[in-house]
Design a protein around this motif. Structure first.
Motif, PDB file in Angstrom:
ATOM      1  N   LYS A 177       0.868  -1.181   0.000  1.00  0.00           N
ATOM      2  CA  LYS A 177       0.000   0.000   0.000  1.00  0.00           C
ATOM      3  C   LYS A 177       0.907   1.234   0.000  1.00  0.00           C
ATOM      4  CE  LYS A 177      -3.634  -2.468   2.477  1.00  0.00           C
ATOM      5  NZ  LYS A 177      -4.725  -2.359   1.532  1.00  0.00           N
ATOM      6  N   LEU A 178       0.806   2.050  -1.037  1.00  0.00           N
ATOM      7  CA  LEU A 178       1.829   3.048  -1.312  1.00  0.00           C
ATOM      8  C   LEU A 178       1.449   4.483  -0.966  1.00  0.00           C
ATOM      9  CD1 LEU A 178       3.029   1.712  -4.794  1.00  0.00           C
ATOM     10  CD2 LEU A 178       4.148   1.440  -2.576  1.00  0.00           C
ATOM     11  N   ILE A 179       0.180   4.755  -0.716  1.00  0.00           N
ATOM     12  CA  ILE A 179      -0.262   6.154  -0.617  1.00  0.00           C
ATOM     13  C   ILE A 179      -0.805   6.485   0.769  1.00  0.00           C
ATOM     14  CG2 ILE A 179      -1.869   7.880  -1.507  1.00  0.00           C
ATOM     15  CD1 ILE A 179      -1.904   6.399  -4.148  1.00  0.00           C
ATOM     16  N   ASP A 180      -0.284   7.560   1.348  1.00  0.00           N
ATOM     17  CA  ASP A 180      -0.893   8.172   2.526  1.00  0.00           C
ATOM     18  C   ASP A 180      -1.661   9.398   2.048  1.00  0.00           C
ATOM     19  OD1 ASP A 180       0.064   6.542   4.675  1.00  0.00           O
ATOM     20  OD2 ASP A 180       2.045   7.411   4.386  1.00  0.00           O
ATOM     21  N   VAL A 181      -2.947   9.459   2.371  1.00  0.00           N
ATOM     22  CA  VAL A 181      -3.809  10.559   1.935  1.00  0.00           C
ATOM     23  C   VAL A 181      -3.887  11.601   3.041  1.00  0.00           C
ATOM     24  CG1 VAL A 181      -6.059  11.183   0.996  1.00  0.00           C
ATOM     25  CG2 VAL A 181      -5.182   8.862   0.668  1.00  0.00           C
ATOM     26  N   VAL A 182      -3.904  12.883   2.653  1.00  0.00           N
ATOM     27  CA  VAL A 182      -4.122  13.981   3.590  1.00  0.00           C
ATOM     28  C   VAL A 182      -5.361  14.740   3.149  1.00  0.00           C
ATOM     29  CG1 VAL A 182      -3.237  16.159   4.502  1.00  0.00           C
ATOM     30  CG2 VAL A 182      -1.690  14.212   4.210  1.00  0.00           C
ATOM     31  N   VAL A 183      -6.355  14.797   4.045  1.00  0.00           N
ATOM     32  CA  VAL A 183      -7.604  15.525   3.790  1.00  0.00           C
ATOM     33  C   VAL A 183      -7.787  16.556   4.891  1.00  0.00           C
ATOM     34  CG1 VAL A 183     -10.105  15.359   3.488  1.00  0.00           C
ATOM     35  CG2 VAL A 183      -8.631  13.458   2.753  1.00  0.00           C
ATOM     36  N   VAL A 184      -7.963  17.818   4.512  1.00  0.00           N
ATOM     37  CA  VAL A 184      -8.257  18.873   5.482  1.00  0.00           C
ATOM     38  C   VAL A 184      -9.737  19.223   5.367  1.00  0.00           C
ATOM     39  CG1 VAL A 184      -7.780  21.247   6.207  1.00  0.00           C
ATOM     40  CG2 VAL A 184      -5.914  19.774   5.407  1.00  0.00           C
ATOM     41  N   THR A 185     -10.423  19.276   6.508  1.00  0.00           N
ATOM     42  CA  THR A 185     -11.871  19.493   6.478  1.00  0.00           C
ATOM     43  C   THR A 185     -12.291  20.578   7.461  1.00  0.00           C
ATOM     44  OG1 THR A 185     -14.018  18.376   6.596  1.00  0.00           O
ATOM     45  CG2 THR A 185     -12.376  17.728   8.238  1.00  0.00           C
ATOM     46  N   TYR A 186     -13.375  21.263   7.111  1.00  0.00           N
ATOM     47  CA  TYR A 186     -13.981  22.240   8.018  1.00  0.00           C
ATOM     48  C   TYR A 186     -15.455  22.417   7.658  1.00  0.00           C
ATOM     49  CZ  TYR A 186     -15.200  26.576  10.379  1.00  0.00           C
ATOM     50  OH  TYR A 186     -15.823  27.506  11.160  1.00  0.00           O
ATOM     51  N   ASN A 187     -16.322  21.943   8.520  1.00  0.00           N
ATOM     52  CA  ASN A 187     -17.774  22.169   8.426  1.00  0.00           C
ATOM     53  C   ASN A 187     -18.379  21.779   7.069  1.00  0.00           C
ATOM     54  OD1 ASN A 187     -17.965  23.002  11.047  1.00  0.00           O
ATOM     55  ND2 ASN A 187     -18.317  25.163  10.601  1.00  0.00           N
ATOM     56  N   ARG A 188     -17.935  20.666   6.525  1.00  0.00           N
ATOM     57  CA  ARG A 188     -18.547  20.149   5.291  1.00  0.00           C
ATOM     58  C   ARG A 188     -18.739  18.644   5.434  1.00  0.00           C
ATOM     59  NH1 ARG A 188     -15.479  23.872   0.786  1.00  0.00           N
ATOM     60  NH2 ARG A 188     -13.645  22.709   1.464  1.00  0.00           N
ATOM     61  N   LEU A 189     -19.462  18.268   6.486  1.00  0.00           N
ATOM     62  CA  LEU A 189     -19.584  16.861   6.846  1.00  0.00           C
ATOM     63  C   LEU A 189     -20.135  15.991   5.722  1.00  0.00           C
ATOM     64  CD1 LEU A 189     -19.340  14.574   8.816  1.00  0.00           C
ATOM     65  CD2 LEU A 189     -21.465  15.314   9.901  1.00  0.00           C
ATOM     66  N   PRO A 190     -21.232  16.379   5.029  1.00  0.00           N
ATOM     67  CA  PRO A 190     -21.735  15.513   3.955  1.00  0.00           C
ATOM     68  C   PRO A 190     -20.693  15.258   2.870  1.00  0.00           C
ATOM     69  CG  PRO A 190     -23.391  17.146   4.549  1.00  0.00           C
ATOM     70  CD  PRO A 190     -22.131  17.551   5.248  1.00  0.00           C
ATOM     71  N   LEU A 191     -19.932  16.294   2.506  1.00  0.00           N
ATOM     72  CA  LEU A 191     -18.906  16.124   1.475  1.00  0.00           C
ATOM     73  C   LEU A 191     -17.736  15.296   2.004  1.00  0.00           C
ATOM     74  CD1 LEU A 191     -18.946  19.693  -0.087  1.00  0.00           C
ATOM     75  CD2 LEU A 191     -19.592  17.568  -1.228  1.00  0.00           C
ATOM     76  N   LEU A 192     -17.362  15.509   3.254  1.00  0.00           N
ATOM     77  CA  LEU A 192     -16.292  14.703   3.842  1.00  0.00           C
ATOM     78  C   LEU A 192     -16.656  13.224   3.820  1.00  0.00           C
ATOM     79  CD1 LEU A 192     -13.629  14.399   5.418  1.00  0.00           C
ATOM     80  CD2 LEU A 192     -14.954  14.742   7.522  1.00  0.00           C
ATOM     81  N   LYS A 193     -17.908  12.915   4.171  1.00  0.00           N
ATOM     82  CA  LYS A 193     -18.346  11.514   4.139  1.00  0.00           C
ATOM     83  C   LYS A 193     -18.203  10.928   2.735  1.00  0.00           C
ATOM     84  CE  LYS A 193     -21.722  11.700   7.936  1.00  0.00           C
ATOM     85  NZ  LYS A 193     -23.161  11.585   8.298  1.00  0.00           N
ATOM     86  N   GLU A 194     -18.581  11.712   1.739  1.00  0.00           N
ATOM     87  CA  GLU A 194     -18.491  11.239   0.353  1.00  0.00           C
ATOM     88  C   GLU A 194     -17.040  11.065  -0.071  1.00  0.00           C
ATOM     89  OE1 GLU A 194     -20.458  12.306  -4.013  1.00  0.00           O
ATOM     90  OE2 GLU A 194     -20.851  13.597  -2.278  1.00  0.00           O
ATOM     91  N   CYS A 195     -16.195  12.005   0.342  1.00  0.00           N
ATOM     92  CA  CYS A 195     -14.771  11.921   0.043  1.00  0.00           C
ATOM     93  C   CYS A 195     -14.160  10.656   0.651  1.00  0.00           C
ATOM     94  CB  CYS A 195     -14.055  13.167   0.566  1.00  0.00           C
ATOM     95  SG  CYS A 195     -12.252  13.137   0.448  1.00  0.00           S
TER      96      CYS A 195
END
Length: 313
Positions: free
Chosen positions: A3-21
Motif C-alpha cells: 500500500k503506497l499512498i498516505d492521503v491527507v484531507v483537510v476538512t472544516y464544516n462540510r460533513l456531507p462532502l467529507l463523508k463522500e470523500c
C-alpha cells in the motif's frame, strides 16, 4: 500488495462532502496505507463522526481551533510524513471526490516515470463535467502527451500526488499562507525541482457550490473578499521567488487593474479594491519560513495541548 499512498484531507464544516470523500477513498483502500484527516475545529458534527469511524485506515485529528486551510495542510502533510508508511502523499480538500480509479492512475504514472517527478495532479472536473481547478501548463507541456500526460508547473490541492522523498528535500507547504495560493506555491516549488504532470486518466470531482473558475474579485461574495487579499499577497511571494523582476512588476500591474475594476462592483467596492492593493503590498514583506517534517514534529510535541487526537480502530 504494498500500500503506497498516505492521503491527507483537510476538512472544516462540510460533513456531507467529507463523508463522500472518505467513502470514495475507502473504495480505493488497496492502494492506501493511511487516510490522515485534519479537522479544523468543525462545529457541524464532523468531530463526532470522525470519532465514530471504526476503520484503522482512517487517522483523524481534531484541532482545538481553526488554524486555516494552508496550516491544516502543513499539519496534515507533516503528520503523514512522520506517522505514515506509504511512499507518496495524496493531498486533497474535503470536497474532492476522486473517481474509483484515480489513485491507480496516479500510481501507474508514478511507476512509468520511475518516481522522477515533482508532483502529479488529477483531471479535476466540476459536478457538470466541465474542467475546474485547471493546472498551469509548462512550456514543454506536450512532451509526454502520447502517454496521456501534460507538463504542468502548478496545480491546486484538489488531488495531487507527491513522493515523500521530495517533501524531505523541499519541505512542507507554507502554513503561514493561510488560504488561496499555498497550493500554487507548493506545486511551483515541486515543479521547479522536477518536471510535473497532469494525469488525464486520474479523474476527481470538485464538489464546490459553483465552479470556482467563475470567481472574481468583482463578483465574489462579501464574506470571501479576504481570501483574495491572501491570494494577492501569496502570488506576489510566489513571483518574487520563482519568476523574474519583470514577472513581479507585471503581476503588480495586473492586481491593481483588477482592484480598480472591482470599484465597479455592486457592493463593498473599497474592500474589494483594498484586498488587491494591500494584498499586493503585503506580498513584498511576506517571508514565511519553510518547515521540514522533523522541525514541525518537534514543534508539535511542544504544543500538544493545541490538538486532541481521535483514536480509531
Amino acid at each position: 500488495m504494498e500500500k503506497l499512498i498516505d492521503v491527507v484531507v483537510v476538512t472544516y464544516n462540510r460533513l456531507p462532502l467529507l463523508k463522500e470523500c472518505l467513502l470514495s477513498l475507502l473504495n480505493q483502500r488497496d492502494n492506501l496505507s493511511g487516510i490522515f484527516v485534519v479537522d479544523n475545529h468543525s462545529t457541524d458534527g464532523t468531530t463526532a463522526y470522525l470519532s465514530s469511524i471504526n476503520d484503522s485506515l482512517v487517522k483523524a485529528t481534531t484541532l482545538s481551533d481553526n488554524i486555516g486551510g494552508a496550516a491544516g495542510f502543513e499539519y496534515g502533510v507533516n503528520q503523514a510524513m512522520v506517522e505514515g508508511t506509504g511512499r507518496y502523499i495524496w493531498i486533497m480538500d474535503d470536497d474532492t471526490i476522486p473517481n474509483i480509479g484515480a489513485s491507480s492512475a496516479l500510481l501507474k504514472t508514478a511507476k512509468q516515470l520511475n518516481d522522477t517527478f515533482g508532483f502529479l495532479c488529477s483531471n479535476v472536473r466540476w459536478t457538470d463535467g466541465h474542467a475546474t481547478n485547471i493546472a498551469q501548463v509548462s512550456k514543454d507541456w506536450p512532451e509526454k502527451i502520447s502517454f496521456g500526460l501534460v507538463g504542468t508547473v502548478s496545480a491546486t490541492f484538489v488531488s495531487i500526488l507527491v513522493p515523500k522523498e521530495n517533501i524531505n528535500r523541499l519541505g512542507l507547504p507554507l502554513g503561514k499562507m493561510q488560504i488561496w495560493g499555498d497550493d500554487t506555491e507548493y506545486t511551483t516549488r515541486l515543479s521547479s525541482f522536477e518536471a510535473s504532470f497532469f494525469v488525464s486518466d486520474s479523474i476527481a470531482v470538485h464538489k464546490t457550490g459553483y465552479n470556482l473558475m467563475q470567481d472574481s474579485l468583482k463578483t465574489i461574495q462579501a464574506d470571501r473578499i479576504w481570501r483574495f487579499k491572501s491570494m494577492y499577497r501569496n502570488l506576489i511571494y510566489i513571483k518574487r521567488h520563482y519568476a523574474s523582476k519583470r514577472g513581479v512588476l507585471k503581476l503588480v500591474f495586473e492586481n491593481i487593474v483588477t482592484g480598480i475594476g472591482a470599484l465597479a462592483a455592486k457592493d463593498h467596492r473599497l474592500n474589494r479594491f483594498g484586498a488587491a492593493f494591500f494584498g499586493t503590498w503585503n506580498g513584498f514583506f511576506f517571508n514565511p519560513d519553510v518547515h521540514f517534517p522533523d522541525e514541525v514534529s518537534s514543534e508539535k510535541s511542544k504544543n500538544e495541548e493545541r490538538s486532541k487526537k481521535i483514536l480509531n480502530g
